[in-house]
Write a protein that holds these residues in place. Structure first.
Motif, PDB file in Angstrom:
ATOM      1  N   SER A  23       0.804  -1.224   0.000  1.00  0.00           N
ATOM      2  CA  SER A  23       0.000   0.000   0.000  1.00  0.00           C
ATOM      3  C   SER A  23       0.837   1.274   0.000  1.00  0.00           C
ATOM      4  O   SER A  23       0.372   2.311  -0.440  1.00  0.00           O
ATOM      5  N   PHE A  24       2.057   1.190   0.546  1.00  0.00           N
ATOM      6  CA  PHE A  24       2.887   2.384   0.665  1.00  0.00           C
ATOM      7  C   PHE A  24       4.199   2.200  -0.079  1.00  0.00           C
ATOM      8  O   PHE A  24       4.772   1.116  -0.092  1.00  0.00           O
ATOM      9  N   LYS A  25       4.672   3.312  -0.660  1.00  0.00           N
ATOM     10  CA  LYS A  25       5.922   3.297  -1.397  1.00  0.00           C
ATOM     11  C   LYS A  25       7.095   3.030  -0.451  1.00  0.00           C
ATOM     12  O   LYS A  25       7.120   3.529   0.667  1.00  0.00           O
ATOM     13  N   VAL A  26       8.072   2.270  -0.905  1.00  0.00           N
ATOM     14  CA  VAL A  26       9.263   1.988  -0.109  1.00  0.00           C
ATOM     15  C   VAL A  26      10.171   3.204  -0.195  1.00  0.00           C
ATOM     16  O   VAL A  26      10.489   3.682  -1.275  1.00  0.00           O
ATOM     17  N   VAL A  27      10.561   3.720   0.966  1.00  0.00           N
ATOM     18  CA  VAL A  27      11.455   4.873   1.017  1.00  0.00           C
ATOM     19  C   VAL A  27      12.762   4.409   1.635  1.00  0.00           C
ATOM     20  O   VAL A  27      12.774   3.904   2.741  1.00  0.00           O
ATOM     21  N   LYS A  28      13.840   4.588   0.893  1.00  0.00           N
ATOM     22  CA  LYS A  28      15.137   4.144   1.402  1.00  0.00           C
ATOM     23  C   LYS A  28      15.745   5.236   2.264  1.00  0.00           C
ATOM     24  O   LYS A  28      15.612   6.420   1.991  1.00  0.00           O
TER      25      LYS A  28
END
Length: 124
Positions: A23-28
């Motif tokens: 559901s949520f974008k992966v943020v590095k």
């Protein structure tokens, strides 16, 4: 009955299982070197306070001081009593309330805006 270990593993890995990354974008996260570089940048200048469009009248200054007195917890609660009563109670208990407040209250004792505390009109 008994549940086998392999059944638990297969249930946890079933295709119906949803991950938060669905559901949520992966943020590095930023690397340590990048974080150090960001810390070295100068902080932005704080915004300068905007000048008031007009100066306060003496009455507004007086009422502002009285509101400060109302909000100062050191002199005890202010609900249910007048400002002068609160000032006298604080003085009686050695709390050293500001003399200017008492002088102002005595000078304007006929004006309810001066004598009643900030919370006077609220139903408490």
């Amino acid at each position: 009955g008994k549940v086998r270990n392999s059944e638990c593993v297969s249930a946890a890995m079933s295709p119906k299982r949803r991950l938060i990354t669905d559901s949520f974008k992966v943020v590095k996260r930023a690397r340590a070197e990048q974080r150090v570089e960001k810390k070295e940048e100068e902080p932005p200048e704080p915004p300068e306070p905007e000048p008031e469009s007009r100066s306060l009248t003496p009455r507004e200054k007086d009422l502002q001081e009285l509101r400060k007195f109302d909000l100062d917890w050191r002199f005890g609660p202010c609900t249910g009593i007048g400002r002068l009563q609160r000032w006298d109670r604080a003085s009686h208990h050695g709390l050293d309330p500001p003399r200017e407040v008492r002088e102002l209250l005595l000078k304007k004792s006929a004006d309810p805006e001066y004598t009643h505390c900030l919370w006077h009109e609220l139903p408490l």
